[in-house]
Design a protein around this motif. Structure first.
Motif, mmCIF file in Angstrom:
data_model
loop_
_atom_site.group_PDB
_atom_site.id
_atom_site.type_symbol
_atom_site.label_atom_id
_atom_site.label_comp_id
_atom_site.label_asym_id
_atom_site.label_seq_id
_atom_site.Cartn_x
_atom_site.Cartn_y
_atom_site.Cartn_z
ATOM 1 N N SER A 154 0.494 58.596 11.382
ATOM 2 C CA SER A 154 0.091 59.287 9.927
ATOM 3 C C SER A 154 1.653 59.840 8.938
ATOM 4 C CB SER A 154 0.253 60.776 10.220
ATOM 5 O OG SER A 154 -1.120 60.483 11.332
ATOM 6 N N GLU A 155 3.263 59.675 9.732
ATOM 7 C CA GLU A 155 3.915 59.782 9.093
ATOM 8 C C GLU A 155 3.876 58.782 8.358
ATOM 9 O OE1 GLU A 155 8.853 61.735 9.704
ATOM 10 O OE2 GLU A 155 7.109 61.159 11.258
ATOM 11 N N GLU A 156 4.190 57.550 8.917
ATOM 12 C CA GLU A 156 4.601 55.800 8.118
ATOM 13 C C GLU A 156 3.337 56.000 7.170
ATOM 14 O OE1 GLU A 156 6.806 53.766 12.082
ATOM 15 O OE2 GLU A 156 4.474 54.223 12.506
ATOM 16 N N LYS A 157 2.116 55.784 7.292
ATOM 17 C CA LYS A 157 1.295 55.896 6.926
ATOM 18 C C LYS A 157 1.866 56.737 5.177
ATOM 19 C CE LYS A 157 -2.585 54.928 9.439
ATOM 20 N NZ LYS A 157 -3.931 55.144 10.165
ATOM 21 N N ALA A 158 1.883 58.317 5.031
ATOM 22 C CA ALA A 158 2.497 59.064 4.369
ATOM 23 C C ALA A 158 3.628 58.598 3.482
ATOM 24 C CB ALA A 158 3.017 59.610 4.736
ATOM 25 N N THR A 159 4.622 57.769 4.626
ATOM 26 C CA THR A 159 5.819 57.237 3.721
ATOM 27 C C THR A 159 5.328 55.811 3.089
ATOM 28 O OG1 THR A 159 7.155 57.962 5.239
ATOM 29 C CG2 THR A 159 7.828 56.807 4.704
ATOM 30 N N LEU A 160 4.841 55.055 3.460
ATOM 31 C CA LEU A 160 4.115 53.470 2.509
ATOM 32 C C LEU A 160 4.066 53.768 1.952
ATOM 33 C CD1 LEU A 160 4.633 50.923 3.013
ATOM 34 C CD2 LEU A 160 1.904 51.324 4.342
ATOM 35 N N TRP A 161 2.652 55.587 2.127
ATOM 36 C CA TRP A 161 2.040 55.324 0.309
ATOM 37 C C TRP A 161 3.428 55.730 -0.986
ATOM 38 C CZ3 TRP A 161 -2.617 53.132 -1.802
ATOM 39 C CH2 TRP A 161 -2.611 52.824 -0.259
ATOM 40 N N PHE A 165 0.962 65.347 -2.346
ATOM 41 C CA PHE A 165 0.577 66.064 -1.180
ATOM 42 C C PHE A 165 0.172 64.486 -0.360
ATOM 43 C CE2 PHE A 165 -3.145 63.839 -4.620
ATOM 44 C CZ PHE A 165 -3.505 63.129 -4.226
ATOM 45 N N LEU A 166 0.978 63.633 -0.443
ATOM 46 C CA LEU A 166 0.402 62.356 0.232
ATOM 47 C C LEU A 166 2.122 62.882 2.054
ATOM 48 C CD1 LEU A 166 1.136 59.185 -1.631
ATOM 49 C CD2 LEU A 166 -0.793 60.169 -0.100
ATOM 50 N N LYS A 167 1.723 63.583 2.440
ATOM 51 C CA LYS A 167 1.947 64.107 3.695
ATOM 52 C C LYS A 167 1.716 63.961 4.711
ATOM 53 C CE LYS A 167 2.663 68.567 0.963
ATOM 54 N NZ LYS A 167 2.156 70.421 1.002
ATOM 55 N N LYS A 168 2.635 63.633 6.109
ATOM 56 C CA LYS A 168 2.049 63.600 7.165
ATOM 57 C C LYS A 168 0.499 64.040 7.784
ATOM 58 C CE LYS A 168 3.287 63.554 12.027
ATOM 59 N NZ LYS A 168 1.697 64.721 12.243
ATOM 60 N N GLU A 169 0.302 65.556 7.877
ATOM 61 C CA GLU A 169 -0.623 65.507 8.351
ATOM 62 C C GLU A 169 -2.045 65.362 7.272
ATOM 63 O OE1 GLU A 169 1.949 69.172 5.581
ATOM 64 O OE2 GLU A 169 1.889 67.450 6.768
ATOM 65 N N ASN A 214 -6.441 62.234 11.828
ATOM 66 C CA ASN A 214 -7.564 62.152 11.505
ATOM 67 C C ASN A 214 -8.423 63.575 11.357
ATOM 68 O OD1 ASN A 214 -7.297 59.632 12.509
ATOM 69 N ND2 ASN A 214 -7.641 59.756 14.620
ATOM 70 N N SER A 215 -7.621 64.403 11.580
ATOM 71 C CA SER A 215 -8.906 66.396 11.326
ATOM 72 C C SER A 215 -8.537 66.658 9.807
ATOM 73 C CB SER A 215 -7.374 67.025 12.437
ATOM 74 O OG SER A 215 -6.587 66.791 12.273
ATOM 75 N N SER A 216 -7.838 65.873 8.515
ATOM 76 C CA SER A 216 -7.815 66.804 8.104
ATOM 77 C C SER A 216 -8.974 67.029 6.880
ATOM 78 C CB SER A 216 -6.211 65.204 6.775
ATOM 79 O OG SER A 216 -6.268 65.964 5.741
#
Length: 221
Positions: free
Chosen positions: A57-64, A91-95, A99-101
């Protein structure tokens, strides 16, 4: 004397331990950076989505974040467009990639999407918020649609979009004119494509479970 020697050894060991920890941390950051950079430059859209699905999740946020910062640095947006992109960075944060976001169904996000619809056309919106491919100024302005393709001969094509209405980016494929006719695309549910749990919709958060269906509207000629 003995105490001083022990103290010196402890200090030396501590320094070595700190140095090793810093080196290990730096190596981990370097590996992450290279992994994210590689995803951006993969040739085919399907390749990028498969690689993306393996990220945390953290890497996805960083990539975007890196994707938006990169495009913002090479494309001349107006002040309102820049403001919208900066709001996305907040709002591009890990949390929000867990999946529960619940963020993606919040009023805050709905309002932001509305502002996007007023500031960007379908093709611009797709390049910004529905793909992570590295592109330059010319590619963004021409929206050539490059990078789309498959990575194997799978007889079951991969689903292209999210049919729930949360992530229909099929409109970026529209073409034609009012004289010869207009081809429009909209996402619809289908059982004939390979589904995935992520990779479609805004920031690829939604599942892929639909197909971009074509509709032709006859022109005036």
């Amino acid at each position: 004397m003995q105490k001083c020697l022990i103290a010196a050894l402890i200090c030396s060991f501590s320094f070595l331990l700190i140095s090793c920890t810093k080196t290990q941390h730096q190596n981990e950051e370097d590996v992450q950076y290279l992994r994210l950079e590689n995803i951006k430059t993969l040739q085919f859209l399907e390749q990028r989505k498969v690689a993306y699905s393996l990220l945390s999740s953290e890497e996805k946020a960083t990539l975007w974040k890196e994707h938006l910062v990169n495009i913002n640095s090479v494309v001349r947006f107006n002040s309102n467009q820049v403001k919208i992109i900066r709001e996305a960075l907040n709002f591009l944060k890990k949390e929000n990639f867990d999946n529960s976001s619940k963020f993606w169904k919040s009023n805050e996000f709905e309002i932001w999407k509305y502002k996007v619809s007023k500031a960007f056309d379908d093709k611009e919106k797709a390049k910004l918020f529905n793909d992570v491919r590295t592109i330059g100024t010319k590619e963004f302005s021409t929206m050539d649609g490059g990078g789309i393709g498959t990575i194997d001969d799978d007889p079951i094509p991969k689903c292209e979009c999210n049919s729930s209405g949360n992530g229909d980016f099929c409109g970026n494929m529209n073409y034609g004119d009012v004289f010869t006719g207009i081809y429009t695309f909209k996402c619809g549910p289908t059982s004939t494509c390979g589904q995935s749990t992520s990779g479609c919709g805004w920031f690829w958060y939604n599942s892929c479970n639909g197909k971009c269906n074509e509709t032709f509207t006859k022109g005036v000629l």
